[in-house]
Design an enzyme around this catalytic site. Sequence first.
Site, PDB file in Angstrom:
ATOM      1  N   LYS A  79       8.706   2.260   0.501  1.00  0.00           N
ATOM      2  CA  LYS A  79       9.047   0.992   1.157  1.00  0.00           C
ATOM      3  C   LYS A  79       9.086  -0.121   0.119  1.00  0.00           C
ATOM      4  O   LYS A  79       8.226  -0.179  -0.775  1.00  0.00           O
ATOM      5  CB  LYS A  79       8.010   0.685   2.246  1.00  0.00           C
ATOM      6  CG  LYS A  79       8.346  -0.552   3.085  1.00  0.00           C
ATOM      7  CD  LYS A  79       7.343  -0.762   4.207  1.00  0.00           C
ATOM      8  CE  LYS A  79       7.676  -2.000   5.025  1.00  0.00           C
ATOM      9  NZ  LYS A  79       6.750  -2.211   6.158  1.00  0.00           N
ATOM     10  N   SER A 159       8.442  -3.084  10.846  1.00  0.00           N
ATOM     11  CA  SER A 159       9.261  -3.448   9.700  1.00  0.00           C
ATOM     12  C   SER A 159       9.634  -2.249   8.812  1.00  0.00           C
ATOM     13  O   SER A 159      10.507  -2.353   7.961  1.00  0.00           O
ATOM     14  CB  SER A 159       8.519  -4.487   8.860  1.00  0.00           C
ATOM     15  OG  SER A 159       7.332  -3.925   8.295  1.00  0.00           O
ATOM     16  N   SER A 183       3.939  -1.821  12.448  1.00  0.00           N
ATOM     17  CA  SER A 183       5.145  -1.579  11.656  1.00  0.00           C
ATOM     18  C   SER A 183       5.287  -0.173  11.079  1.00  0.00           C
ATOM     19  O   SER A 183       6.296   0.127  10.437  1.00  0.00           O
ATOM     20  CB  SER A 183       5.238  -2.595  10.507  1.00  0.00           C
ATOM     21  OG  SER A 183       5.568  -3.862  11.007  1.00  0.00           O
TER      22      SER A 183
END
Length: 492
Positions: A79, A159, A183
């Site tokens: 990420k 997210s 998330s």
Amino acid sequence: MSDLTSLTLKAALDGLKSKAFSSAELTQAFLANIEAANPRLNAYVEVTADRALEMARASDARIASGEAGALEGAPLGIKDLFCTDGVQTTAGSNMLRGFVPPYESTVTANLWRDGAVMLGKLNMDEFAMGSSNETSAFGPVVNPWKSKASNADLTPGGSSGGSASAVAADLCLAATASDTGGSIRQPAAFTGTVGVKPTYGRASRYGMVAFASSLDQAGPIAKTVEDAALLLRSMCSFDEKDSTSLEVETPDWTAAVGKSVKGLRVGVPAEYVMDGMPAEILNLWEQGQAWLKDAGAEIVPISLPHTKYALPAYYIVAPAEASSNLARYDGMRFGHRAEGAKSLGDLYEKTRAEGFGKEVQRRLTIGAYVLSAGFYDAFYVRALKVRRRIAQDFDEAWKACDVVLTPSTPSAAFAIGDKQIDPITMYLNDVFTVTANLAGLPGVSVPAGLDAGGLPLGLQVIGRALDEATMFSAAAALEQAAGFTARPEKWW
């Protein structure tokens, strides 16, 4: 070699160890998948092909010499809020576009220590602020799943949408992610993958671009509960560079996967049954209870009375911390710097207006407001008191149960650009996950069924602080009972 990409992390590691294939072959297969799929899915913001193949060849050499690490040769996605030495890290924002860290985050350093291979950096909501991956400066990520009822592009959640989409579409074996209010677990539920948020302090936050420091926690998104346990073990460690890091041993959580849940007390909170909850979510939740009961667990009704205040408290605490953390992006030290400013104040204003997207600006404004003189006590201090009450609710619940079972989300994935989402649905969506962050507890989302449109739905298990082992046992029992094997049909 494309079939290699459908392997689980555990199966891939076994294959690498037995020399059934090489890390270079496995990595090349994933790079080919990424090249074909990423223009449509937009899961990766940067692909590090040359570095990946170099790392893979080094892994093959270590495997050949008998010096393999725990994740030796496994290609992973990272990420884009984990700082990676020499590779751009943007947190999905124009503010950090072009920022190349000169250091490595502790989580990714642990992965490279254990022999993992980096395929690239994964798309995300800007500064992790969002639940649909539509706030990214690089554009939205597309969910590889499609509804039978529509051909619309769906959100993978946020997210960590890039992480979830990449794992579901076989663009990496597993991925790192982060969870501030859900998330990791919400995107996992939307994509038919497993997502784990460990106990706050288990994984170091050093080198993670901060959103809300008392809530942020790193974790994995993977194809199975066992894979998630494998990856989480490497990600977690005590770190002197993070003052909130817990100096505790990191267990081998894979030993808990498959362990009997006979006698396990599973709490079912009454407050999670709310008006407007879709019948298919309620039915799945009841099915999950039945599965665990059949496996020998005891279902125990519990009460978490302050649940209804969790979302308001979160939307005060998180923006307040964000406004403090993101104050560093002022055009003076690093990141974007506006041109043509006429004064120092003008430079700050222009830089932040150009660098931050609308959602980030909105949350920073909220954060500055609740921390301002005259409102600090009325909002921020009160929210902290509510947060403590929520944690106390769980403390009381643990006297009656060992884990808590809830839905992960109130619906399946919705369409990108869909502005007509029922506010009640969005409220439920957040409230299922946010309590674990406010209380600092571990949580996992496990794919457990499909909705009427053929889209995945998840069940969430929340555990006691530092008792991920029991949580993993319950999650694995759910996984086995659900027998979820559905895969998105390839359209990209």
